[in-house]
Design a protein around this motif. Structure first.
Motif, PDB file in Angstrom:
ATOM      1  N   ASP A 158      19.653  47.514 -55.230  1.00 16.00           N
ATOM      2  CA  ASP A 158      18.904  47.329 -56.089  1.00 16.00           C
ATOM      3  C   ASP A 158      18.734  47.652 -57.463  1.00 16.00           C
ATOM      4  O   ASP A 158      18.058  47.098 -58.473  1.00 16.00           O
ATOM      5  N   SER A 202      18.634  52.437 -53.727  1.00 13.93           N
ATOM      6  CA  SER A 202      19.836  51.690 -53.411  1.00 13.93           C
ATOM      7  C   SER A 202      20.424  51.402 -54.519  1.00 13.93           C
ATOM      8  O   SER A 202      19.782  50.968 -55.604  1.00 13.93           O
ATOM      9  N   ARG A 225      14.847  39.693 -50.460  1.00 13.79           N
ATOM     10  CA  ARG A 225      14.616  41.184 -50.294  1.00 13.79           C
ATOM     11  C   ARG A 225      12.983  41.434 -50.357  1.00 13.79           C
ATOM     12  O   ARG A 225      12.348  41.189 -50.947  1.00 13.79           O
ATOM     13  N   LYS A 226      12.537  42.060 -49.067  1.00 16.54           N
ATOM     14  CA  LYS A 226      11.106  42.383 -48.977  1.00 16.54           C
ATOM     15  C   LYS A 226      10.596  43.646 -49.419  1.00 16.54           C
ATOM     16  O   LYS A 226       9.900  43.848 -49.744  1.00 16.54           O
ATOM     17  N   LYS A 227      11.674  44.706 -49.511  1.00 17.60           N
ATOM     18  CA  LYS A 227      11.374  45.973 -49.935  1.00 17.60           C
ATOM     19  C   LYS A 227      11.051  46.236 -51.546  1.00 17.60           C
ATOM     20  O   LYS A 227      12.152  45.659 -52.342  1.00 17.60           O
ATOM     21  N   PRO A 228      10.125  46.859 -51.813  1.00 16.50           N
ATOM     22  CA  PRO A 228      10.006  47.000 -53.521  1.00 16.50           C
ATOM     23  C   PRO A 228      11.168  47.778 -54.024  1.00 16.50           C
ATOM     24  O   PRO A 228      11.771  48.892 -53.199  1.00 16.50           O
ATOM     25  N   MET A 229      11.659  47.636 -55.301  1.00 17.42           N
ATOM     26  CA  MET A 229      12.702  48.340 -55.761  1.00 17.42           C
ATOM     27  C   MET A 229      12.015  49.622 -56.243  1.00 17.42           C
ATOM     28  O   MET A 229      11.286  49.705 -56.940  1.00 17.42           O
ATOM     29  N   VAL A 230      12.830  50.820 -56.083  1.00 20.28           N
ATOM     30  CA  VAL A 230      12.290  52.038 -56.484  1.00 20.28           C
ATOM     31  C   VAL A 230      13.126  52.621 -57.662  1.00 20.28           C
ATOM     32  O   VAL A 230      14.438  52.583 -57.800  1.00 20.28           O
ATOM     33  N   ARG A 279      -0.520  51.125 -58.282  1.00 18.87           N
ATOM     34  CA  ARG A 279      -0.103  50.706 -57.318  1.00 18.87           C
ATOM     35  C   ARG A 279      -0.710  51.575 -55.883  1.00 18.87           C
ATOM     36  O   ARG A 279      -0.462  51.063 -54.897  1.00 18.87           O
ATOM     37  N   GLU A 333      -0.270  54.923 -55.750  1.00 16.59           N
ATOM     38  CA  GLU A 333       0.264  56.056 -55.499  1.00 16.59           C
ATOM     39  C   GLU A 333      -0.258  57.233 -56.187  1.00 16.59           C
ATOM     40  O   GLU A 333      -1.076  56.995 -57.384  1.00 16.59           O
ATOM     41  N   GLU A 351      10.466  57.731 -58.886  1.00 19.95           N
ATOM     42  CA  GLU A 351       9.953  57.473 -57.355  1.00 19.95           C
ATOM     43  C   GLU A 351      10.957  58.060 -56.284  1.00 19.95           C
ATOM     44  O   GLU A 351      10.385  58.450 -55.313  1.00 19.95           O
ATOM     45  N   HIS A 375      11.373  60.117 -52.004  1.00 24.18           N
ATOM     46  CA  HIS A 375      12.586  59.670 -51.180  1.00 24.18           C
ATOM     47  C   HIS A 375      13.879  60.652 -51.179  1.00 24.18           C
ATOM     48  O   HIS A 375      14.741  60.189 -50.711  1.00 24.18           O
TER      49      HIS A 375
END
Length: 596
Positions: free
Chosen positions: A126, A123, A104-109, A443, A445, A113, A118
């Protein structure tokens, strides 16, 4: 014949569960969102109860404690278990991190956040992974609570439901808030706390439209958790009279004191995370090393393990000397910072309550120095736990209602409100972040709360720009320009150099407004160029574009692909940018007020 019978017999049932009909019902009336909130409340109560049971079962199996006991207050005679269990948990978690890094490449939200950036989309896969990581961390004794996993899984289920029903952005954000409200309400047997946790920390605002579904979710989740587990989180403050005006002075000072302690704890977590990042230790190995530190601290006192439910009640019920309280506070602070900083998954919600109670009891020893004050050590502990939780987690009303619901004492609630407002004000004035938003800041943000700012980021220059632009070479003469671009043919022309890089903008009326001179026949158009180094990029949002327009005082600017190639891909006008920005602002206002 049989098919027709089935259609008549089950037609009503099929139509009831038809997604299209359910989506239409949710959009038409508030009643639909109330039913959705109730369903989310049921799932949240079940999820919280399941995670709680799994965690306590792990504590029983791993540490050999009694089923009815709490890890942080249990007497664990096997010192090897105290040392080795967090290390084993770190190894298991590190292995999971290694596998996820490959797959899994996408960071967990997280829910904050998701609602901020979003539109409430989370997910579910996730969220389940985060809950499992939280259970591994807490179950093996890392100094983290389960509240992060509770809210993640409950909000993930809510988001999945809303996505399947194709809810509007505002409704989806509300449903995610319902999930978080149900999770916190079930965890603490406190529906008001859960509801205001959603309003202050997950949705970011309170409105009449969001009130009913969020409160319904919190109430139903609390009932479900009571039916399934029956556990209550209450603090007996004993016989206490009325709060006198003199009691507010130490309460306000304690609030400010807790604010400073909260800032130090957040900075400590960030320091350890930064230390781990700068080291050459690979990410999957960090939890095991953190587990070694937590295990060594547990050898001194098991009160540093897990969230600290048992240790909280143990310290409130007994009279403990100041050196011991300070020692437990420092050890718990270090254990929590190391646990989160080294990669264990979890939050500081309950840990902040426990440490705040310790701070309150320590502060209670100064009570004789306040004339006419009538507060007892337990009251100071309640004020301290709410104040430190506000400093770290945020949500002044959330923590005020938590104090009300766990004590059942209204006079104390007014005292707690004064202290948490002081704590919140000090943190916002001197530090500016809660624990969650501070980590976003690290990060890169700029999120300060769960207010919906994601729509601003999605309203990009690339979506608003026009691609049909008129371009010309920066090396042509004025005469050639007048030939190629008669007056009235266009308002502005974008100039490019021989390598097709952006070179500036020429306003056509300016060319024709200049007097014609025979000596200027070879005059280059470059002499009339404006905004040579002022342009936009497709990834910029409307707010950033408006700021550049204001700075350059231009009516339109070119859009280039990037700062290196500077290829012209379009142009954007200030008037259109401001109009689209105003339209989206009005749309969000109407969503909040229920007009959409």
């Amino acid at each position: 014949m049989l098919q027709k019978f089935k259609q008549r017999r089950f037609g009503a049932l099929y139509s009831f569960f038809d997604l299209g009909r359910m989506r239409a019902a949710l959009r038409r009336s508030e009643l639909g969102m109330i039913f959705a909130g109730a369903f989310v409340g049921i799932t949240s109560g079940c999820a919280v109860t399941a995670m709680s049971v799994i965690s306590r079962t792990m504590h029983t199996l791993i540490f050999g404690i009694d089923d009815s006991g709490r890890l942080s207050s249990a007497q664990v005679d096997d010192k090897f278990l105290l040392l080795a269990s967090p290390v084993v948990g770190g190894i298991v978690l590190g292995l999971m991190i290694f596998i996820l890094a490959k797959t899994r490449k996408k960071p967990m939200v997280d829910p904050i956040e998701a609602n901020a950036l979003h539109g409430g989309r989370l997910s579910l896969t996730d969220s389940i992974l985060v809950a499992v990581q939280n259970l591994i961390s807490n179950g093996f004794g890392a100094s983290v609570g389960l509240e992060a996993g509770y809210t993640q899984i409950a909000a993930g289920i809510a988001s999945k439901l809303g996505y399947k029903l194709q809810l509007r952005r505002s409704d989806l954000r509300t449903l995610v808030g319902c999930g978080a409200a149900g999770a916190i309400a079930a965890a603490f047997n406190a529906p008001l706390t859960g509801a205001f946790y959603a309003f202050e920390l997950i949705i970011g605002t309170y409105s009449i439209i969001t009130l009913t579904p969020v409160v319904v979710s919190a109430l139903i989740s609390t009932l479900v958790a009571r039916l399934l587990s029956g556990n209550d989180f209450n603090i007996d403050v004993g016989d206490f009279g009325s709060v006198v005006p003199a009691d507010y002075i130490p309460a306000l000072l304690l609030g400010a004191f807790c604010a400073g302690a909260g800032i130090l704890i957040m900075q400590g977590v960030s320091f350890i995370e930064e230390l781990a990042r700068k080291s050459s230790i690979a990410l999957p190995f960090r939890p095991a090393l953190g587990g070694i530190v937590v295990g060594l601290l547990a050898l001194i006192t098991p009160q540093v393990l897990s969230a600290g439910h048992g240790a909280l009640h143990l310290n409130l019920a007994n009279t403990i000397a100041i050196p011991t309280l300070i020692g437990i506070l420092l050890l718990k602070s270090l254990a929590s910072a190391v646990s989160i900083g080294s990669g264990f998954r979890g939050g500081l919600f309950f840990a902040s309550l426990f440490m705040g109670a310790l701070l309150g009891k320590i502060f209670a020893y100064s009570a004789p120095y306040f004339d006419h004050a009538t507060l007892t050590p337990v009251i100071y502990a309640v004020v301290g736990m709410s104040s430190l939780a506000v400093a770290i987690i945020g949500g002044p009303l959330t923590m005020t209602f938590l104090a009300l619901e766990i004590t059942g004492d209204f006079p104390i609630t007014a005292l707690v409100l004064a202290a948490v407002i002081t704590s919140s004000l000090v943190v916002r004035s001197t530090f500016g972040y809660s624990f969650a938003t501070w980590r976003f800041h690290l990060r890169g943000e700029s999120i300060r709360s769960a207010h919906d700012v994601g729509w601003i980021r999605s309203l990009t220059v690339g979506r608003m720009m026009r691609e049909d632009v008129r371009t010309a070479s920066v090396n042509i003469t004025v005469e050639e320009f007048r030939h190629d671009f008669p007056i009235g043919s266009t308002q502005r022309v974008i100039l490019v150099d021989d390598a097709d890089k952006y070179a500036g903008i020429v306003l056509v009326p300016d060319i024709y407004a200049s007097p014609v001179d025979k000596n200027d026949e070879g005059k280059r158009i470059a002499d009339f160029t404006k905004y040579r180094n002022d342009f936009l990029q497709p990834q910029m949002n409307a707010k950033q574009a408006a700021a550049i327009f204001d700075k350059t005082e231009s009516e339109a600017l070119a859009v280039v692909n990037n700062l290196i190639e500077r290829k012209v891909v379009g142009q954007l006008s200030e008037s259109y940018t401001l109009r689209r920005y105003a339209e989206e602002l009005d749309r969000r206002r109407r969503e909040i007020s229920g007009e959409l």
